[in-house]
Design an enzyme around this catalytic site. Sequence first.
Site, mmCIF file in Angstrom:
data_model
loop_
_atom_site.group_PDB
_atom_site.id
_atom_site.type_symbol
_atom_site.label_atom_id
_atom_site.label_comp_id
_atom_site.label_asym_id
_atom_site.label_seq_id
_atom_site.Cartn_x
_atom_site.Cartn_y
_atom_site.Cartn_z
ATOM 1 N N HIS A 43 -51.324 -11.235 -5.648
ATOM 2 C CA HIS A 43 -52.701 -11.018 -5.186
ATOM 3 C C HIS A 43 -53.087 -11.966 -4.048
ATOM 4 C CE1 HIS A 43 -54.085 -8.212 -8.418
ATOM 5 N NE2 HIS A 43 -52.980 -8.674 -8.968
ATOM 6 N N ASP A 86 -57.075 -15.525 2.864
ATOM 7 C CA ASP A 86 -57.374 -14.804 1.623
ATOM 8 C C ASP A 86 -56.385 -13.651 1.460
ATOM 9 O OD1 ASP A 86 -58.810 -14.166 -0.666
ATOM 10 O OD2 ASP A 86 -60.745 -14.355 0.330
#
Length: 496
Positions: free
Chosen positions: A192, A400
């Site tokens: 992720h 991110d």
Amino acid sequence: MGHAITGAGELHVEQQSSENEVNPAGREVISPRAVHTNRRLVIVSNRVAVDSGKHDSGGLAVAIRAALEKSGGIWFGWSGKVEDSPGNEPELIAAGPLTYATLDLSQRDFDEYYLGFANRVLWPLFHFRAGLVDYSRKDFSGYLRVNRWFAQSLAPLLLPHDLVWVHDYHLIPLGRELRCLDQAQVLGFFLHTPFPPAEMLRILPNHRELVEGLCAYDLVGFQTKSDAQGFCDYLIHWAGAEDLGNGALRAFGRIVRTQVFPIGIDTEAVSGHAAAAETSRHMQRLRRSLGNRTLMIGVDRLDYSKGLPARFSAFGKLLEAYPETRNRIIFMQIAPPSRSEVPEYKEIRRTLAAAAGNINGRYSEFDWTPLRYINKSFGHQILTGFYRAARIGLVTPLRDGMNLVAKEYIASQPREDPGVLVLSCFAGAAQELSEAVLVNPFDVEGMAEAIRQGLDMPLGERQERWTAMMKTIQHNDIAHWRESFIAALQASGGPA
Ligand code: F6P
């Protein structure tokens, strides 16, 4: 998030439909919606979101649960509890076709595996913050020990034809530990977070062992092309891997397939929640408190990867450089504390409290406070209402994996008068949402200008940008992500 689940599990994989294509490399491309399986799905993640019946889970949790309910299966991982003497057997909670299987951690495991190696080594390293890495051999062996223990507790629950899908950086070695226990199931892993370039990864003393661990999986999924590239480059240049093409590599005596699966949200559900929130009490209170001022919003876990100090500076710069914005704009930054036991998180919290105080001390008027800095979390539906009310969504992480706030902000906007997304070019979401106002989060002046541009943007341009982004997130939604991964995992069991 998490509705409209078409699920992983109704038909049989042997009946792949003729919708599947053959790509130029001669390998079959599996259309995600065309592949179904009756194979049981086993999800492994650090945290397990046991359904409390309160509809408070995040979208990923809802989506995973929906897949498990369709195919039947197990969701295995940490209970979130730290106990003095945790048992060795997982606690099993049956919920229809799905079983939650959770383990408690001891204080030592929590300190070494979760706080130490996962969150003070892998997290900063994978977010390109080598200077924050605090490595110790003790934490690394704690990380391996917990992964081994998870594998030993999981193995007796597995059936030979299960599809096993492991999530995130906490559990990289789990696949190899399962292989050591002679588990031959198809194993998939999805990261992720970002994956660093090979040169950055080499900072980690155990880089080879970690990457070898990833090669125990049949399929390794990443959020973006550059993440996948970092992994493949490492394998080719530092592990002598053979590139078999089409994302497949032969390394450490196995074939591992890599693929990009950008995670999405339940776009329709988020839009519906936001529209429904219009009339809620929270929204009435928010509107009353704003008067006729413009709202700008940021929503992030309180994490140093989110770029909050620079974001606050950019807001200060806006008020300084464009005095006409004073008393016209309110910036609401919601930042619930996270991983508060980790020193770097304590530090960022102090820094931000001081920065918020400085901005408000400098610019506030008796009837206007420019920055609302809020260290608590809100329910998901309330947040979608806040997004809808904000003319600007500010999403400026330094790095991110994806950033789903960016996607939720877009999904929450009213078609007739959409707001502007100001998005860091270092969020995975920027790869898909190129119609956002893209900024470099290291350029404070540039971010202030981008906010100014957002405040002045005419309706036509806002609608044009929003329509394009909405189309993207409607197509690449959470169901598409989940089903694409499961289809690719299903297909990855055979020869490359
Ligand atoms: O985004 C990475 C992640 O680890 C998620 O998996 C998790 O939900 C979130 O950060 C919160 O972190 P933690 O589980 O450490 O509280």
